[in-house]
Scaffold this active site. Structure first.
Site, short mmCIF file in Angstrom:
data_model
loop_
_atom_site.label_atom_id
_atom_site.label_comp_id
_atom_site.label_asym_id
_atom_site.label_seq_id
_atom_site.Cartn_x
_atom_site.Cartn_y
_atom_site.Cartn_z
N ARG A 56 55.44 75.15 74.51
CA ARG A 56 56.11 73.67 75.24
C ARG A 56 57.07 73.39 74.14
O ARG A 56 57.66 72.55 74.64
CB ARG A 56 54.54 73.34 75.12
CG ARG A 56 54.27 73.82 76.39
CD ARG A 56 53.98 73.36 78.27
NE ARG A 56 54.99 74.38 78.21
CZ ARG A 56 54.53 76.24 78.55
NH1 ARG A 56 53.06 75.93 78.63
NH2 ARG A 56 55.28 76.51 78.99
N HIS A 108 48.96 60.39 76.85
CA HIS A 108 48.53 62.39 76.69
C HIS A 108 49.21 62.84 75.66
O HIS A 108 48.69 63.76 75.24
CB HIS A 108 49.27 62.93 78.57
CG HIS A 108 48.02 62.14 79.31
ND1 HIS A 108 48.75 62.55 80.33
CD2 HIS A 108 46.77 61.82 78.78
CE1 HIS A 108 47.67 61.78 81.65
NE2 HIS A 108 47.31 61.05 81.11
P1 OAD Z 1 52.96 67.13 88.30
O1 OAD Z 1 53.17 67.92 88.02
O2 OAD Z 1 51.14 66.30 88.67
O3 OAD Z 1 53.27 66.14 89.02
C1 OAD Z 1 54.81 66.19 88.95
C2 OAD Z 1 55.17 65.31 90.03
O4 OAD Z 1 56.77 64.66 90.25
C3 OAD Z 1 54.33 65.45 91.52
O5 OAD Z 1 54.20 64.52 92.79
C4 OAD Z 1 56.82 65.84 92.28
O6 OAD Z 1 56.93 65.97 93.66
C5 OAD Z 1 56.68 64.47 91.57
N1 OAD Z 1 58.75 65.52 91.30
C6 OAD Z 1 58.74 66.48 91.12
N2 OAD Z 1 60.00 67.02 90.71
C7 OAD Z 1 60.68 65.15 90.89
C8 OAD Z 1 62.21 64.79 90.31
N3 OAD Z 1 63.02 65.70 90.42
N4 OAD Z 1 62.25 63.58 90.69
C9 OAD Z 1 60.85 62.70 90.89
N5 OAD Z 1 59.67 62.83 91.24
C10 OAD Z 1 59.79 64.85 90.97
O7 OAD Z 1 52.84 65.99 87.37
P2 OAD Z 1 51.94 64.22 86.43
O8 OAD Z 1 51.43 63.57 88.02
O9 OAD Z 1 52.75 63.99 85.27
O10 OAD Z 1 48.13 65.95 81.74
O11 OAD Z 1 50.70 65.45 86.23
C11 OAD Z 1 50.31 64.31 85.07
C12 OAD Z 1 49.40 64.30 84.65
O12 OAD Z 1 47.95 66.13 84.50
C13 OAD Z 1 50.34 65.56 83.25
O13 OAD Z 1 50.49 64.48 81.85
C14 OAD Z 1 48.99 65.91 82.43
C15 OAD Z 1 48.24 67.07 84.01
O14 OAD Z 1 47.19 67.15 82.91
C16 OAD Z 1 48.24 66.24 80.50
O15 OAD Z 1 48.74 67.01 80.11
C17 OAD Z 1 46.56 65.44 79.77
#
Ligand code: OAD
Length: 232
Positions: A56, A108
């Site tokens: 990463r 995070h």
């Molecule tokens: P996720 O992978 O859970 O979610 C990503 C979100 O972005 C989803 O709801 C997609 O629908 C949306 N998405 C994808 N492409 C997009 C785009 N081009 N424009 C807008 N939205 C888009 O990621 P996070 O919510 O960030 O923690 O996950 C939260 C945490 O889970 C992360 O920070 C990580 C993981 O555990 C740690 O590493 C501690």
């Protein structure tokens, strides 16, 4: 002047070519969460965990990975907006910084930081990390990625809580609403706060927002920032 908080998740970096966490197969780059992102995983198989984050971290040095229009729009917005503006990011990449944003809270952790297990001190780090990496200060102690793993407390929570309780506009960009406490931040804002979600699809928390704007962040966030600044 309205106080604005932006919460970002992996979706904002998707348009830059970084994978989100929750793909359709439920795996992160081929791994189950508990294999790579927990303290237990690090204790059980440090080599795998180091390697996962090394890959990463190396991606951030790939010239193909650049801030996209959404990161840039937020950075421009911060420069033009005379009121209070903060980004709280769940992302461990450095794309907000590279776009020029300044008020960023990494709740995070950060890929380009490593942490001493003995003192808790963190250090800027762009190379690979493993058991043999010499400690930057010569201390006999192990080093780990400066990342918050599942089961650990996110960083800067007191500051985040204070900012959220006093904000007038809350934007949530590219986050799935699955991981707490971040998924609950929308509820930490005051009743009069205007709340907008940006995502390519509805999320489990969409109904809490005043508005959900569906589409890629590179487009929707850029348009929202432009419209907000021209109508204020
Ligand atoms: P996720 O992978 O859970 O979610 C990503 C979100 O972005 C989803 O709801 C997609 O629908 C949306 N998405 C994808 N492409 C997009 C785009 N081009 N424009 C807008 N939205 C888009 O990621 P996070 O919510 O960030 O923690 O996950 C939260 C945490 O889970 C992360 O920070 C990580 C993981 O555990 C740690 O590493 C501690």
């Amino acid at each position: 002047m309205q106080k604005i908080i932006v919460l970002t998740g992996a979706g904002i970096s998707a348009d830059s070519g970084l994978k989100t966490f929750r793909g359709a197969d439920g795996l992160w780059e081929g791994h189950h969460i508990e294999e790579v992102a927990t303290p237990e995983a690090f204790a059980r198989n440090p080599r795998l965990v180091y390697e996962f984050y090394n890959l990463r971290r190396a991606q951030l040095l790939d010239p193909a990975i650049q801030p996209n229009a959404a990161h840039k729009a937020l950075a421009e917005f911060e420069k033009s907006y005379p009121g209070s503006f903060h980004i709280i990011t769940q992302n461990v990449d450095n794309l907000h910084e590279r776009a020029g944003s300044e008020n960023i809270i990494h709740m995070h952790g950060e890929l380009q930081k490593i942490r001493c297990l003995q003192t808790g001190e963190s250090f800027f780090w762009q190379d690979d990390l493993d058991e043999t990496t010499p400690h930057p200060k010569g201390i006999h102690s192990s080093l780990r990625p400066d990342i918050v793993w599942f089961g650990e407390m996110p960083m800067h929570m007191a500051e985040i809580e204070e900012l959220l309780s006093d904000c007038d506009v809350f934007l949530s960009i590219g986050t799935s609403g699955n991981v707490y406490p971040a998924a609950g931040f929308v509820n930490w804002t005051k009743g009069s706060c205007y709340k907008v979600e940006f995502n390519t699809e509805e999320t489990p928390i969409s109904e809490i927002f005043d508005r959900t704007i569906i589409g890629p962040a590179a487009k929707t966030v850029t348009e929202w920032c432009r419209d907000f600044l021209t109508t204020k």
